[in-house]
Design an enzyme around this catalytic site. Structure first.
Site: not given
Lengths: 326, 265, 379
Positions: C126, C240, C279, C339-340, C363-364, C367
């Protein structure tokens, strides 16, 4: 006459605390099974105080080779005494001697064995003795029954209350002869080191302050020592701290360390692994101080502070000092 | 020096308590697919054996008496550095108590070749009976020292640090000996290296039945147990921990108040 | 088709899990809070063979396979995602590369110490103007006698600060576009090679992410990896494999968040019952577990194809795409379950959430993964 046998020790004419704990168990079994209680002693000394605890017979082996503990020699003497007494249930303390000898004694007597017992009772009409012991590091409780007699039983130290005097002091002493040869001792002790403990003994302390891996190193124990001193208590440690060599192993509280039942137990930087918790189940109030809010110790503590012990202990020590006026 | 280490495979004792379940009928912990490990103190014993071998030469054999799954525990022992391994497994031995297990282990150890030193963990991570080691010593008719933290070999003799309540004692004796091992800073079990795990996976490990060992199945198994578990229960632990809020000074003040209420100070 | 692990893979997994729980996890919070490179842990991992898991023993590696590698990546990352990425770069993006494309001398000089964990590597592709558009490199490698001279800057380089050996991708001629890219092995300490800056990140804060500067950095010709102009292909092949490692890292992060949520839901009592009895929470936990399992299986599938010598480009991208998006979703939901408390830094779930995000990027990006998969589908 078959009965309940206790392996005891006498210190200056008084039964040791562990002997009294064993006698509590023995008295319960004797009452439920209608048996008599006898005590076995390995060594000399006035033992007449034992009769006041409902002991019918004292069997004694007094041999010069018993002066210092050696496993093979003690085991042979113990085997002889046990055979002479012919008891159905043999109670030993789960201390370092019991750990060494109880199972081996059971093998030689062809007896069953139950260890680490915390409760003894008799089951109903069958008059079957039942022995309760912790299992899975204390996560469960198991009730063990003998299918076969005799049975050797070790009690977890500091769990049963010491016996109260019972009945009129009467009884007899039976000397047991044995010939012992020093060559039968296959190991020998070369050195004994007492690790220094200043102040109150850990197992006796009403307040215990313990440190674990979260302290980061031996220096972490300094504020704990001060807090224990102010509370007139003792300092303990988790296995992580003793295994790391930060403090002597005699300070270890837990499954393979000491069992403590203080009024107040403060766990600092201790994660709360089951084997540690197994040693503090008798503590009345458990306080946990740990930086990790998800540490298992918070599931067993009564009061908890999530935070850095270095910030919590100094004000705590100061406040305690005020209270205790020291 | 020939060393044999006895290991037991158990359900991981470090599982969170919330996942611990018992089967009231069989009076055991429910396996529930939980990982199986070598009982922790047995690993300390293995580490003691491997360290002794590194210092004084010799061989280390690892043996287990249990279910067929214990093969993976033995493989880990090989991966850590043991030279050979053997499994004692037979349905006839299932449910044996310490006396039965000790007889089977004794025969297995003799089949491997009389050792100088037998090492066991001081207690197992599940039932913690502390009985198999000392009873095995009796079955092998060798002396036993329990709760040993450190071992050294010196001129063919062994020196052991035995841990007691007030501190420790140094004991010495000549092989053969059986020691039960406690954890200590000197015996933290090593992690097996990846390449040793790969090599160990290719080794063959014999499985011995009761017949292979010449053990009378009649004296073994559930029928021969001298004691039995009548009941296994979960003690109800309903203590809710009260977490104290605020800055340290506030937390300390609240703590003191609550401790006084509980008469803990 | 046996979806279970072999006995030796299980023993391997148990060892790495044990190591991760004992040595890696206790340090993870501090590593994150202090943005501290876990040097001692990496040393221990090197000694165990975890820095070159699938490299053959003759080259200093542990001689295991890709399945073992992803098992190890998941276990280590579950304990500490920073430690996971440090391990992944060394294994997938450096050791594997030299193993595949290096000559005998390069393997001897570089691969053996890297696989043994005696040295640490970094992968320098990069640049400030070349992220997803990796073919458009600006760092040049101009031939000068028996040397190449590197000039330019690389950014977002993991292990940039601590690495001893860098694989640097540079172009010999910008006109050739990606056909001009070549790969060079550059040792730290080579004059003209410096770490310009270390970034402060949202997550994986224990691994260093650096800007590297090359100014007339002379690299011997024998450090050329593969041939001139082969660099782009080499980079793609290594990505890859790297994707499989990152997929496993994401699975580890997701699993840590899921396990924490399960434990928390069991213990947290509201309206008189543990929240695990509601649930809404049960459905959430079920979805979390299903997605994590699916991501893991995709990762194992890609690893298995690689071990068989079969093509695995699309499958690797599927694993990485799925696992990274699962990790982001699971860690977000984990904070919701807490939660908090999930928002408080004392608790680890916020760290898992911050660590997860980067797996959708490096590493890609997701997108790019979608482009790879689409190309595979459409031919």
């Amino acid at each position: 006459m078959p009965g309940i046998f206790v392996l005891g020790t006498i210190e200056n004419g008084i039964p040791s605390r562990s002997t009294l704990e064993l006698l509590t168990g023995a008295q319960r079994l004797a009452a439920g099974l209608h048996e008599d209680v006898c005590v076995g002693l390995l060594g000399p000394g006035d033992a007449s105080s034992l009769y006041g605890y409902g002991v019918e017979v004292i069997y004694r082996v007094a041999h010069p080779l018993l002066k210092e503990y050696q496993a093979d020699i003690y085991l042979m003497a113990l085997e002889r005494i046990a055979q002479t007494a012919g008891a159905r249930v043999l109670l030993l303390s789960g201390d370092s001697l019991g750990r060494d000898l109880a199972a081996r004694l059971a093998f030689r007597l062809k007896a069953g064995i139950v260890t680490d017992v915390i409760e003894i009772d008799i089951e109903g009409s069958e008059k079957m003795p039942r022995f309760t012991r912790p299992a899975y590091g204390g996560k469960a409780a198991a009730v063990i029954v003998p299918k076969h007699f005799p049975v050797v039983v070790t009690l977890k130290p500091r769990t049963l209350d010491p016996a109260a005097p019972a009945g009129k002091p009467k009884g007899k002493e039976v000397p047991v002869e044995i010939s012992l040869d020093p060559a039968q001792a296959r190991t020998r002790m070369v050195e004994r080191v007492q690790e220094e403990t200043t102040g109150v003994k850990l197992e006796d302390a009403r307040a215990v302050v313990s440190g674990g891996r979260g302290l980061g190193g031996p220096e972490g124990f300094t504020p704990l020592v001060e807090l224990a001193r102010v509370l007139k208590g003792a300092v303990g440690a988790s296995r992580a701290a003793t295994d790391a060599g930060w403090v002597p192993s005699s300070m270890q509280v837990g499954q393979t360390g000491k069992t403590v039942s203080p009024d107040l137990y403060i766990a600092v930087g201790i994660s709360g692994a089951t084997q540690h918790v197994a040693g503090i189940s008798g503590a009345k109030t458990i306080v946990a101080i740990n930086a990790d809010p998800e540490a298992p110790i918070f599931k067993v503590a009564h009061l908890g502070i999530v935070g850095d012990y270095k910030a919590i202990l100094p004000p705590l020590i100061a406040k305690c000092r005020e209270l205790m006026g020291s | 020096m020939r060393i044999v280490v006895c290991v037991k495979q158990i359900i991981d004792p470090e599982l969170p308590a919330s996942q611990f379940r018992i089967d009231a009928e069989s009076r055991r912990q429910r396996p529930n697919g939980h990982p199986l490990v070598i009982s922790p103190y047995d690993e300390n014993a293995l580490e003691v054996a491997l360290t002794l071998k590194e210092k004084t030469g010799g061989t280390v054999a690892v043996v287990s008496a249990g279910e067929p799954s214990a093969i993976s525990a033995l493989r880990k022992g090989l991966a850590m550095g043991a030279d050979e391994a053997a499994l004692i497994s037979d349905p006839a031995l299932a449910g044996s108590d310490a006396f039965g297990l000790a007889v089977a282990l004794a025969r297995g150890i003799q089949k491997l070749g009389t050792p100088d030193l037998v090492l066991c963990g001081c207690e197992s991570g599940d039932w913690a009976d502390r009985t198999v080691g000392p009873i095995l010593a009796e079955a092998l008719n060798i002396p036993c020292v329990s709760f040993v933290a450190q071992v050294e070999a010196q001129d063919g003799r062994l020196r052991m640090r035995r841990v007691v309540e007030e501190g420790y004692e140094i004991w010495e004796g000549a092989p053969p000996l059986l020691l039960t091992i406690l954890s200590h800073e000197s015996n933290v079990p090593r992690y097996p290296k990846v390449r040793d795990i790969m090599t160990a996976s290719r080794r063959s490990i014999p499985t011995w039945s009761a017949a292979d060992l010449g053990v009378e199945a009649g004296g073994m198994g559930k029928a021969a147990m001298r004691t039995e578990v009548q009941q296994l229960t979960l003690p109800s632990r309903e203590s809710r921990c009260e977490l104290l809020d605020g800055e340290p000074a506030q937390q300390v003040a609240t703590l003191i108040t609550k401790l006084r209420e509980r008469k803990a100070i | 088709m046996d979806l279970g692990l072999s006995p030796r893979q299980e023993i391997f997994r148990d060892m790495v899990r044990d190591f991760a729980e004992t040595e890696v996890a206790p340090r993870a919070a501090a590593v994150d809070a202090e943005a501290r490179f876990p040097a001692q842990t990496i040393r221990m991992m090197g000694a165990l063979g975890l820095m070159g898991v699938a490299i053959p023993e003759e080259y200093g590696g542990a001689g295991a396979d890709t399945i073992c590698y992803v098992i190890a990546m998941e276990e280590i990352s579950r304990a500490c995602a920073s430690t996971g990425v440090i391990m992944s770069i060394n294994n997938s993006m450096v050791c594997d590369l030299i193993y595949k494309f290096g000559d005998a001398e390069q393997k001897r000089r570089f691969l053996i110490p890297l696989a043994r964990g005696e040295k640490l590597g970094c992968f320098c592709l990069s640049e400030p103007d070349a992220g997803s558009d990796a073919g458009n490199l600006r760092v040049t490698a101009l031939a000068e006698g028996d040397h190449f001279v590197l000039n330019g800057a690389k950014n977002f380089i993991t292990n940039g600060r601590e690495a001893d050996i860098a694989i640097v991708f540079a172009t010999v001629d910008r006109q050739l576009k990606h056909k001009g890219i070549s790969a060079l092995l550059v040792e730290k300490g080579t004059p003209g090679f410096q770490v310009l800056k270390e970034e402060s990140k949202l997550g994986i804060r224990g691994s260093s992410t650096c800007q590297l500067l090359f100014e007339h950095c002379r690299v011997p010709r024998e450090n050329l990896l593969g041939g001139i102009g082969e660099g782009f292909r080499i980079a793609m092949v290594s990505l890859d494999g790297g994707r499989i490692g990152i997929a496993a890292q994401a699975v580890g992060i997701a699993r840590a968040a899921l396990e924490a949520s399960l434990e928390y839901a069991r213990g947290r009592v509201q309206f008189g019952r543990p929240i695990a009895s509601f649930q809404a929470i049960q459905f959430l936990l079920a979805d979390m577990a299903t997605r994590v399992d699916a991501a893991r299986l995709l990762t194992y599938r890609a690893a298995s194809l690689r071990d068989c010598g079969a093509p695995y480009t699309a499958e690797g991208s599927m694993a990485k795409l799925s696992a990274s998006e699962v990790a982001m979703w699971v860690t977000t939901k984990a904070i919701q379950i807490y939660g908090g408390y999930g928002y408080i830094t004392d608790y680890p779930v916020q760290r898992h959430f911050r660590d997860a995000k980067v797996t959708e990027i490096y590493e890609g990006t997701s997108e790019i993964q979608r482009l790879v998969i689409a190309e595979h589908l459409l031919g």
